[in-house]
Design a protein around this motif. Structure first.
Motif, short mmCIF file in Angstrom:
data_model
loop_
_atom_site.label_atom_id
_atom_site.label_comp_id
_atom_site.label_asym_id
_atom_site.label_seq_id
_atom_site.Cartn_x
_atom_site.Cartn_y
_atom_site.Cartn_z
N TYR A 27 -1.38 -8.26 1.99
CA TYR A 27 -1.37 -6.81 1.84
C TYR A 27 -0.50 -6.18 2.91
O TYR A 27 -0.59 -6.53 4.09
CB TYR A 27 -2.80 -6.26 1.94
N ASN A 45 -6.02 2.95 -0.97
CA ASN A 45 -5.38 1.88 -0.21
C ASN A 45 -6.35 0.76 0.13
O ASN A 45 -5.99 -0.42 0.12
CB ASN A 45 -4.74 2.44 1.06
N LEU A 103 -6.56 -1.37 -2.88
CA LEU A 103 -5.39 -2.25 -3.00
C LEU A 103 -5.52 -3.45 -2.07
O LEU A 103 -5.23 -4.59 -2.47
CB LEU A 103 -4.11 -1.49 -2.66
N ARG A 104 -5.97 -3.22 -0.85
CA ARG A 104 -6.15 -4.32 0.10
C ARG A 104 -7.19 -5.31 -0.39
O ARG A 104 -6.97 -6.53 -0.38
CB ARG A 104 -6.56 -3.77 1.47
N GLY A 120 0.81 -1.21 0.00
CA GLY A 120 0.00 0.00 0.00
C GLY A 120 0.84 1.26 0.00
O GLY A 120 2.06 1.22 0.19
N ASP A 157 0.14 -2.85 4.78
CA ASP A 157 -0.58 -1.61 5.06
C ASP A 157 0.40 -0.53 5.48
O ASP A 157 0.70 -0.36 6.66
CB ASP A 157 -1.61 -1.86 6.16
#
Length: 314
Positions: free
Chosen positions: A240, A226, A229-230, A194, A242
């Motif tokens: 993922y 973000n 993306l996760r 991320g 973070d």
């Protein structure tokens, strides 16, 4: 040999780990399960074949020394893939991250500013690949460029609704990318990285043109990106990382604690509103922890074994 195939014999070792991408609809079903049990870190192994895919937040434009393979990607020798390759002591290391890349450049050639083209980033993968990091999505739909314009305080009012809608679509792009990676490198463990906090979520500073109130909308779009993306990582079967969570207090307004450069182009430090070397070390640290379950011996600069580095000639 893949990481998994080596595990059985290494359990006693010290434990640590321009065509476009087709985009599925965001509501498509997730695969039957993750690429591996994501709650269990990989043990230390030897002979890891590592491939790094991504955009400028992975490539590291203007951080210390640029690599020339190709020059137009503005890829630093001290980006987080280089630190991770160093700390993991990988056997092979292929970094095809490229500034300006979108998820379309995973499967299509990318045209650089000097007129040359790079090969699709997924061409760096093979059945022998053990570890893949993927850090991109912010350039899709021009999201990152729009966010930077939104913060300068001089642009027309930002279309936050459109930006958030575009950011949500990135989940499908990432899911497709992870599945494409799994198809080419079925034994690889994949980590989607991320984006860190770039702009403050509370207040403002001289490095930012917009008011604190206006930055709230910009931060909301970044958070939506973000989250996409996760979701894309999890739907595709990847882990993922973070960086938004761990970068709080390290945005462009954090002065000496900032992981992100301000609006000035600073050769040797970073491109405007991009991670500095300390930000790259932070990403590599989170990746190392996720892969190995341990903390790395952090180094000032990245020095992966030269014999292990496989350069990308585009």
């Amino acid at each position: 040999m893949s990481t998994r195939r080596r595990l059985a014999g290494l359990l006693g070792v010290l434990a640590l780990a321009a065509s476009t991408t087709s985009a599925c609809s965001d509501g498509a079903a997730a695969p039957d399960g993750p690429l591996r049990d994501l709650t269990k870190p990989l043990p230390v192994t030897t002979g890891i074949d590592y491939v790094a895919l991504g955009d400028s937040f992975s490539a590291g434009p203007l951080i210390t020394t640029m690599r020339n393979d190709p020059t137009g990607c503005y890829r630093s020798r001290d980006n987080y893939p280089a630190f991770l390759a160093d700390w993991l002591d990988v056997e092979s290391y292929t970094d095809v991250t490229c500034s300006g890349a979108t998820t379309a450049d995973l499967t299509g050639t990318m045209r650089l500013l000097d007129g040359t083209r790079t090969a699709p980033q997924l061409d760096a993968l093979s059945a022998d690949t053990d570890l893949v990091t993927l850090g991109m999505g912010g350039n899709d739909f021009g999201i990152y460029e729009s966010l930077i314009r939104c913060q300068d305080g001089a642009s027309a009012p930002c279309d936050v609704g459109r930006l958030e809608a575009d950011a949500r679509k990135v989940a499908g792009h990432v899911r497709t990318a992870v599945r494409d990676i799994a198809r080419i490198a079925p034994d690889a463990d994949v980590y989607v990285v991320g984006y860190p906090d770039i702009l403050p979520t509370d207040g403002t500073c001289s490095a930012v043109g917009a008011s604190g109130a206006d930055l709230g909308s910009v931060a909301a779009v970044a958070g939506t990106l973000n989250d996409a993306l996760r979701r894309g990582a999890e739907a595709g079967g990847a882990s993922y990382i973070d960086m938004e969570a761990v970068s709080e207090g390290h945005d462009v307004c954090a002065k000496g604690k900032a992981w992100v450069n301000g609006p000035r182009l600073r050769p040797g430090v970073a491109a405007p509103f991009h991670p500095k070397i300390n930000g790259m070390r932070a990403v590599a640290t989170e990746l190392f922890r996720a892969v190995t379950g341990d903390d790395p011996d952090v180094t000032e600069y990245a020095e992966p074994d030269p014999d292990a580095t496989v350069t990308n000639q585009g």
